[in-house]
Design a protein around this motif. Sequence first.
Motif, PDB file in Angstrom:
ATOM      1  N   GLY A  38       0.790  -1.227   0.000  1.00  0.00           N
ATOM      2  CA  GLY A  38       0.000   0.000   0.000  1.00  0.00           C
ATOM      3  C   GLY A  38       0.818   1.270   0.000  1.00  0.00           C
ATOM      4  N   PHE A  39       2.140   1.167   0.208  1.00  0.00           N
ATOM      5  CA  PHE A  39       2.986   2.354   0.155  1.00  0.00           C
ATOM      6  C   PHE A  39       3.453   2.543  -1.283  1.00  0.00           C
ATOM      7  N   ALA A  40       3.205   3.720  -1.827  1.00  0.00           N
ATOM      8  CA  ALA A  40       3.600   4.035  -3.200  1.00  0.00           C
ATOM      9  C   ALA A  40       4.727   5.062  -3.172  1.00  0.00           C
ATOM     10  N   MET A  41       5.675   4.906  -4.084  1.00  0.00           N
ATOM     11  CA  MET A  41       6.780   5.853  -4.133  1.00  0.00           C
ATOM     12  C   MET A  41       6.260   7.211  -4.600  1.00  0.00           C
ATOM     13  N   VAL A  42       6.644   8.261  -3.869  1.00  0.00           N
ATOM     14  CA  VAL A  42       6.257   9.614  -4.252  1.00  0.00           C
ATOM     15  C   VAL A  42       7.457  10.452  -4.667  1.00  0.00           C
ATOM     16  N   GLN A  43       8.657  10.029  -4.270  1.00  0.00           N
ATOM     17  CA  GLN A  43       9.841  10.796  -4.637  1.00  0.00           C
ATOM     18  C   GLN A  43      11.083   9.931  -4.517  1.00  0.00           C
ATOM     19  N   GLU A  44      11.975  10.089  -5.480  1.00  0.00           N
ATOM     20  CA  GLU A  44      13.294   9.455  -5.393  1.00  0.00           C
ATOM     21  C   GLU A  44      14.325  10.569  -5.366  1.00  0.00           C
ATOM     22  N   ALA A  45      15.261  10.486  -4.459  1.00  0.00           N
ATOM     23  CA  ALA A  45      16.285  11.522  -4.344  1.00  0.00           C
ATOM     24  C   ALA A  45      17.134  11.555  -5.612  1.00  0.00           C
ATOM     25  N   GLY A  46      17.407  12.743  -6.095  1.00  0.00           N
ATOM     26  CA  GLY A  46      18.197  12.904  -7.306  1.00  0.00           C
ATOM     27  C   GLY A  46      19.621  12.409  -7.159  1.00  0.00           C
ATOM     28  N   ASN A  47      20.142  12.388  -5.937  1.00  0.00           N
ATOM     29  CA  ASN A  47      21.515  11.935  -5.720  1.00  0.00           C
ATOM     30  C   ASN A  47      21.614  10.442  -5.433  1.00  0.00           C
ATOM     31  N   ALA A  57      -2.173   9.117   4.859  1.00  0.00           N
ATOM     32  CA  ALA A  57      -1.484  10.173   5.615  1.00  0.00           C
ATOM     33  C   ALA A  57      -0.166   9.695   6.232  1.00  0.00           C
ATOM     34  N   ALA A  58       0.235   8.459   5.935  1.00  0.00           N
ATOM     35  CA  ALA A  58       1.497   7.918   6.449  1.00  0.00           C
ATOM     36  C   ALA A  58       2.600   8.147   5.423  1.00  0.00           C
ATOM     37  N   THR A  59       3.802   8.484   5.907  1.00  0.00           N
ATOM     38  CA  THR A  59       4.953   8.611   5.024  1.00  0.00           C
ATOM     39  C   THR A  59       6.071   7.706   5.519  1.00  0.00           C
ATOM     40  N   LEU A  60       6.811   7.184   4.566  1.00  0.00           N
ATOM     41  CA  LEU A  60       7.951   6.315   4.852  1.00  0.00           C
ATOM     42  C   LEU A  60       9.132   6.837   4.045  1.00  0.00           C
ATOM     43  N   ALA A  61      10.133   7.364   4.724  1.00  0.00           N
ATOM     44  CA  ALA A  61      11.351   7.827   4.065  1.00  0.00           C
ATOM     45  C   ALA A  61      12.441   6.796   4.332  1.00  0.00           C
ATOM     46  N   VAL A  62      13.162   6.406   3.288  1.00  0.00           N
ATOM     47  CA  VAL A  62      14.231   5.411   3.365  1.00  0.00           C
ATOM     48  C   VAL A  62      15.453   6.013   2.687  1.00  0.00           C
ATOM     49  N   TRP A  63      16.594   6.042   3.387  1.00  0.00           N
ATOM     50  CA  TRP A  63      17.775   6.654   2.796  1.00  0.00           C
ATOM     51  C   TRP A  63      19.053   6.145   3.454  1.00  0.00           C
ATOM     52  N   PHE A 126      15.237   4.345   8.055  1.00  0.00           N
ATOM     53  CA  PHE A 126      13.892   4.660   7.595  1.00  0.00           C
ATOM     54  C   PHE A 126      13.205   5.410   8.716  1.00  0.00           C
ATOM     55  N   VAL A 127      12.323   6.311   8.313  1.00  0.00           N
ATOM     56  CA  VAL A 127      11.461   7.019   9.256  1.00  0.00           C
ATOM     57  C   VAL A 127      10.037   6.822   8.780  1.00  0.00           C
ATOM     58  N   LEU A 128       9.236   6.236   9.639  1.00  0.00           N
ATOM     59  CA  LEU A 128       7.816   6.028   9.380  1.00  0.00           C
ATOM     60  C   LEU A 128       7.062   7.012  10.264  1.00  0.00           C
ATOM     61  N   ASP A 129       6.296   7.895   9.641  1.00  0.00           N
ATOM     62  CA  ASP A 129       5.556   8.950  10.339  1.00  0.00           C
ATOM     63  C   ASP A 129       4.095   8.808   9.933  1.00  0.00           C
ATOM     64  N   TYR A 130       3.221   8.623  10.922  1.00  0.00           N
ATOM     65  CA  TYR A 130       1.817   8.380  10.593  1.00  0.00           C
ATOM     66  C   TYR A 130       0.898   8.904  11.694  1.00  0.00           C
ATOM     67  N   PRO A 131      -0.369   9.174  11.344  1.00  0.00           N
ATOM     68  CA  PRO A 131      -1.307   9.640  12.365  1.00  0.00           C
ATOM     69  C   PRO A 131      -1.695   8.505  13.313  1.00  0.00           C
ATOM     70  N   ALA A 132      -1.954   8.862  14.557  1.00  0.00           N
ATOM     71  CA  ALA A 132      -2.354   7.866  15.552  1.00  0.00           C
ATOM     72  C   ALA A 132      -3.596   7.100  15.092  1.00  0.00           C
ATOM     73  N   ALA A 133      -4.436   7.728  14.294  1.00  0.00           N
ATOM     74  CA  ALA A 133      -5.640   7.064  13.790  1.00  0.00           C
ATOM     75  C   ALA A 133      -5.300   5.864  12.901  1.00  0.00           C
ATOM     76  N   MET A 134      -4.085   5.810  12.367  1.00  0.00           N
ATOM     77  CA  MET A 134      -3.668   4.689  11.512  1.00  0.00           C
ATOM     78  C   MET A 134      -2.879   3.633  12.272  1.00  0.00           C
ATOM     79  N   LYS A 135      -2.782   3.749  13.593  1.00  0.00           N
ATOM     80  CA  LYS A 135      -1.947   2.839  14.384  1.00  0.00           C
ATOM     81  C   LYS A 135      -2.331   1.373  14.175  1.00  0.00           C
ATOM     82  N   ALA A 136      -3.599   1.051  14.192  1.00  0.00           N
ATOM     83  CA  ALA A 136      -4.028  -0.345  14.027  1.00  0.00           C
ATOM     84  C   ALA A 136      -3.663  -0.878  12.642  1.00  0.00           C
TER      85      ALA A 136
END
Length: 166
Positions: A38-47, A57-63, A126-136
């Motif tokens: 269910g996580f879709a890529m929204v951006q790839e770092a140019g470098n 409303a959840a974001t997952l950054a991996v770097w 990785f940093v996973l940031d999400y609203p408490a409403a999505m905890k379950a």
Amino acid sequence: MQRFLFLFLLLLPAAALAAGWEPYANPRFGFAVEIPPGFAMVQEAGNGDGRTYARGAATLAVWGHYLAEGDFKDEVAGRRETYRREGWDISYDRETNGWASLSGTRGDRILYHRVVRLCEDAVSSFVLDYPAAMKAEISPLLGRLVKSLHAAEGCSSAQGAAPAAR
């Protein structure tokens, strides 16, 4: 027959949870991670240092990045301090020589940060940031996500230093 049916129904949710995980390997820094369903890529770092994904409303950054100053412990301490300055209440904080995990809340948001040592003074996070409403919805994914972040094959020093999460 009833036992077989019961066992099948018991295993069905586990199979559904396992489906849809996508591998992501970063050749620049030599790490890999599995991206949850269910996580879709929204951006790839140019470098080439990583990607950002979203699921509602959840974001997952991996770097990955090189340690510019200090060592792994300094890196983790810096992240910890930054989160506290930003107002995050860090409630989970574990660190070893090879990996660290920080988690906390700020308002109605939940944050989970995992960082592992790689070869040649590099780390991946990785940093996973999400609203408490999505905890379950998000919590069942977290264990596998944490375990999947690892150094690529051939990085023997990092593989020994960064075991899977417990």
